[in-house]
Design a protein around this motif. Structure first.
Motif, short mmCIF file in Angstrom:
data_model
loop_
_atom_site.label_atom_id
_atom_site.label_comp_id
_atom_site.label_asym_id
_atom_site.label_seq_id
_atom_site.Cartn_x
_atom_site.Cartn_y
_atom_site.Cartn_z
N UNK A 115 0.11 9.01 10.36
CA UNK A 115 1.54 8.84 10.58
C UNK A 115 2.29 9.51 9.44
N UNK A 116 3.58 9.54 9.50
CA UNK A 116 4.39 10.26 8.52
C UNK A 116 4.06 9.82 7.09
N UNK A 117 3.90 8.53 6.88
CA UNK A 117 3.66 8.01 5.52
C UNK A 117 2.29 8.38 4.97
N UNK A 118 1.37 8.83 5.83
CA UNK A 118 0.03 9.18 5.37
C UNK A 118 -0.22 10.68 5.42
N UNK A 119 0.78 11.47 5.74
CA UNK A 119 0.61 12.92 5.85
C UNK A 119 0.12 13.55 4.55
N UNK A 120 0.65 13.11 3.43
CA UNK A 120 0.22 13.67 2.14
C UNK A 120 -1.23 13.30 1.83
N UNK A 121 -1.64 12.10 2.21
CA UNK A 121 -3.03 11.68 2.01
C UNK A 121 -3.96 12.56 2.85
N UNK A 122 -3.58 12.78 4.10
CA UNK A 122 -4.37 13.64 4.99
C UNK A 122 -4.49 15.04 4.40
N UNK A 123 -3.37 15.61 3.98
CA UNK A 123 -3.37 16.96 3.41
C UNK A 123 -4.23 17.02 2.14
N UNK A 124 -4.16 15.99 1.33
CA UNK A 124 -4.93 15.94 0.08
C UNK A 124 -6.44 15.90 0.37
N UNK A 145 0.83 -1.20 0.00
CA UNK A 145 0.00 0.00 0.00
C UNK A 145 0.87 1.25 0.00
N UNK A 146 1.88 1.26 0.85
CA UNK A 146 2.78 2.41 0.92
C UNK A 146 3.56 2.61 -0.37
N UNK A 147 3.83 1.55 -1.09
CA UNK A 147 4.53 1.65 -2.37
C UNK A 147 3.62 2.17 -3.48
N UNK A 148 2.32 2.18 -3.23
CA UNK A 148 1.36 2.60 -4.24
C UNK A 148 0.94 4.06 -4.05
N UNK A 149 1.95 4.91 -3.84
CA UNK A 149 1.70 6.34 -3.71
C UNK A 149 2.34 7.07 -4.88
N UNK A 150 1.76 8.22 -5.21
CA UNK A 150 2.35 9.03 -6.29
C UNK A 150 3.54 9.82 -5.76
N UNK A 151 4.16 10.62 -6.61
CA UNK A 151 5.36 11.37 -6.22
C UNK A 151 5.08 12.34 -5.07
N UNK A 152 3.83 12.77 -4.94
CA UNK A 152 3.46 13.69 -3.86
C UNK A 152 3.13 12.96 -2.56
N UNK A 153 3.12 11.62 -2.60
CA UNK A 153 2.84 10.84 -1.40
C UNK A 153 1.38 10.47 -1.20
N UNK A 157 -9.70 6.24 2.93
CA UNK A 157 -9.69 4.84 3.37
C UNK A 157 -8.28 4.39 3.77
N UNK A 158 -7.27 4.88 3.09
CA UNK A 158 -5.89 4.58 3.48
C UNK A 158 -5.61 5.17 4.87
N UNK A 159 -6.11 6.36 5.13
CA UNK A 159 -5.96 6.96 6.46
C UNK A 159 -6.65 6.13 7.52
N UNK A 160 -7.83 5.63 7.22
CA UNK A 160 -8.56 4.79 8.16
C UNK A 160 -7.72 3.57 8.55
N UNK A 161 -7.19 2.88 7.56
CA UNK A 161 -6.46 1.64 7.81
C UNK A 161 -5.06 1.89 8.38
N UNK A 162 -4.32 2.77 7.75
CA UNK A 162 -2.92 2.97 8.14
C UNK A 162 -2.75 3.95 9.29
#
Length: 177
Positions: free
Chosen positions: A57-66, A22-30, A49-54
């Protein structure tokens, strides 16, 4: 994948070693990409949904911001090629908030205003599904309102007896408060 993995994990079952993939399946912006769209493939619901599961944390910061930026910019209607109604995103992000991603609370007031604006005088938002998504969104954010009360009353009034035997056990939405 994230929703199913979250359910398994929540019920004490091992979803397998899927976090690295899952973490490897991020774009250049994270931001997390969907498995189904080969080009850009960034979807706000997928990121919620990635935020829900993961978790937050640092690896999900870009998802949260998005996800937050999508709401702040009013781009919910085009945030997902798979979920046509913005209530899907509202529900998914409110669920992630309820389960620990506290920063998503920064858009709660905006989500609540936009959700309430969609309710008619009887409490309906289009149909039973979208009305239930709106109600769950309020409940996940720990909010109450007159519109929520009307939505719950409309959903209760629309319930029909089971046509073929007893209803299956279901706790997806609790209609009694």
């Amino acid at each position: 994948t994230c929703c199913a993995s979250w359910i398994l994990k929540r019920h004490g079952l091992d979803p397998g070693p899927n976090e690295p993939r899952l973490l490897a399946n991020r774009d250049a912006a994270g931001r997390f990409r969907t498995w189904f769209v080969p080009e850009d493939g960034v979807d706000a619901v997928v990121n919620a949904n990635a935020l829900l599961y993961l978790g937050d944390r640092a690896e999900t910061a870009a998802a949260r911001a998005y996800v937050i930026a999508t709401i702040d910019a009013g781009k919910e209607a085009t945030a997902s090629p798979f979920y046509a109604d913005p209530l899907s995103l509202y529900y998914m992000l409110s669920r992630a908030f309820r389960h620990g991603v506290a920063a998503l609370g920064t858009v709660a007031d905006t989500v609540m205003r936009r959700t309430e604006a969609r309710h008619d005088a009887a409490g309906w938002v289009d149909d039973a599904l979208t009305t239930a998504l709106a109600a769950c969104t309020w409940l996940n954010f720990g909010r109450s309102s007159e519109a929520l009360d009307r939505a719950m009353a409309s959903l209760r009034a629309a319930q029909r007896p089971a046509a073929h035997g007893p209803r299956p056990p279901c706790t997806w939405i609790r209609l009694a408060r």
